[in-house]
Design an enzyme around this catalytic site. Sequence first.
Site, PDB file in Angstrom:
ATOM      1  N   THR A   1       0.859  -1.191   0.000  1.00 38.99           N
ATOM      2  CA  THR A   1       0.000   0.000   0.000  1.00 38.99           C
ATOM      3  C   THR A   1       0.885   1.227   0.000  1.00 38.99           C
ATOM      4  OG1 THR A   1      -1.799  -1.009   1.194  1.00 38.99           O
ATOM      5  CG2 THR A   1      -1.544   1.354   1.500  1.00 38.99           C
TER       6      THR A   1
ATOM      7  N   ARG B   1     -14.736  -6.322   1.968  1.00 36.82           N
ATOM      8  CA  ARG B   1     -13.844  -5.885   3.052  1.00 36.82           C
ATOM      9  C   ARG B   1     -13.203  -4.518   2.712  1.00 36.82           C
ATOM     10  NH1 ARG B   1      -8.158  -4.463   3.628  1.00 36.82           N
ATOM     11  NH2 ARG B   1      -7.519  -4.963   5.741  1.00 36.82           N
TER      12      ARG B   1
ATOM     13  N   THR C   1       0.517   1.680   6.820  1.00 37.81           N
ATOM     14  CA  THR C   1       0.485   0.524   5.929  1.00 37.81           C
ATOM     15  C   THR C   1       0.478  -0.719   6.802  1.00 37.81           C
ATOM     16  OG1 THR C   1       1.641  -0.617   4.127  1.00 37.81           O
ATOM     17  CG2 THR C   1       3.011   0.511   5.733  1.00 37.81           C
ATOM     18  N   GLY C   2       0.064  -1.835   6.217  1.00 32.29           N
ATOM     19  CA  GLY C   2       0.011  -3.078   6.983  1.00 32.29           C
ATOM     20  C   GLY C   2      -1.417  -3.552   7.165  1.00 32.29           C
TER      21      GLY C   2
ATOM     22  N   GLY D   1      -4.866  -3.587   7.948  1.00 32.39           N
ATOM     23  CA  GLY D   1      -5.741  -2.453   8.192  1.00 32.39           C
ATOM     24  C   GLY D   1      -6.608  -2.581   9.432  1.00 32.39           C
TER      25      GLY D   1
HETATM   26  C1  SD4 Z   1      -5.278  -2.735   4.106  1.00 28.12           C
HETATM   27  N1  SD4 Z   1      -3.528  -1.342   4.964  1.00 28.12           N
HETATM   28  O1  SD4 Z   1      -6.122  -2.792   3.242  1.00 28.12           O
HETATM   29  C2  SD4 Z   1      -3.971  -2.052   3.797  1.00 28.12           C
HETATM   30  C3  SD4 Z   1      -3.017  -3.090   3.314  1.00 28.12           C
HETATM   31  C4  SD4 Z   1      -1.602  -2.647   3.285  1.00 28.12           C
HETATM   32  O2  SD4 Z   1       0.517  -2.829   2.653  1.00 28.12           O
HETATM   33  O3  SD4 Z   1      -1.208  -1.668   3.831  1.00 28.12           O
HETATM   34  N2  SD4 Z   1      -0.742  -3.306   2.661  1.00 28.12           N
HETATM   35  O4  SD4 Z   1      -5.414  -3.237   5.211  1.00 28.12           O
END
Ligand code: SD4
Length: 323
Positions: free
Chosen positions: A184, A212, A235-236, A238
């Site tokens: 992301t 989702r 990021t990560g 969510g």
């Molecule tokens: C999510 N935060 O949809 C995003 C995914 C993400 O690196 O950050 N990926 O949860």
Amino acid sequence: MPTRRTFLGTTLAAAASATQWTAAASTNENPMQPIILSTWRHGLPANEAAWPVLADGGSALDAVEAGARQSESDPDNATVGLGGRPDRDGNVTLDACIMGPDGNCGSVACLTEIENPISVARLVMEQTPHVMLVGQGALEFAIERGFPRRDLLTPNSRAEWEKWQAEHPDAVGQRQINVENHDTIGLVALDAAGDLAGACTTSGLAWKLPGRVGDSPIIGAGMYADNEVGAAAATGVGEAVIRAVGSFLVVELMRQGHGPTDACRLACERVVAKNPDWRELQVGFIALSKSGEVGGYALQPGFQYAVRSAAGEELVDAASIAN
Ligand code: SD4
């Protein structure tokens, strides 16, 4: 733990020995303004796309949009825009948000068939009385505004999805923590006029349940900008970011006087407190203060962010809670 840096292009020699890279704007010696930072290694080309806007005296808002569009249109970036990994059923659904210095913001969630959701989010902000449009309504809004429809599922993403589906016939969605599956892009920028803006755009977690929505389009979770204080992006996983309202928290910590890296570290600690399974997931934050200081922090090692200013470009390995 000291932050390791990879210097690229023009080196930032004066800052090289610091354990936290701090733009000199905070001391007024050599202001690093304008400046932009973006999550992950693909933040480098995104920053390059955004930099001419900032270098020409353009707005932080235009810069973060330009950077986000670069990532969205890159078919090789597998969790943003075109080429993003699909949901469990093979549909690519996109989330994005943008926020400007006047506190206005816009967002789209679960948007299909549109390559540049960040620009749709910007029009939601500028041309509607709303903040967020989702699903079919967001698609219809985009089409009405002249955005072309296109199939976002590239052959690579389709092949990956088919393989995953064959291996997980009974899956009910999935979250992944390795670096490859987290790209992301969140961007925060400070322009020559001293104004802040932020953007975040993603196709979300690969193989997610249909419908989702993650943190990325949620103002305050995936991104937040307050022109008096600073801006942050996440990021990560969510769900973990939403539980901590992560980006808003980072900005509020900066408002209380914490530097960007410290604010990101404390927000990571909050994520830990809210998510007992935190060792199994990755979350990373980036932050930019009103005076041009930058920082980042993550739960797990491996998180990087890209910085671009007149001094050059840089890829920073963020420190993390786990080693
Ligand atoms: C999510 N935060 O949809 C995003 C995914 C993400 O690196 O950050 N990926 O949860």
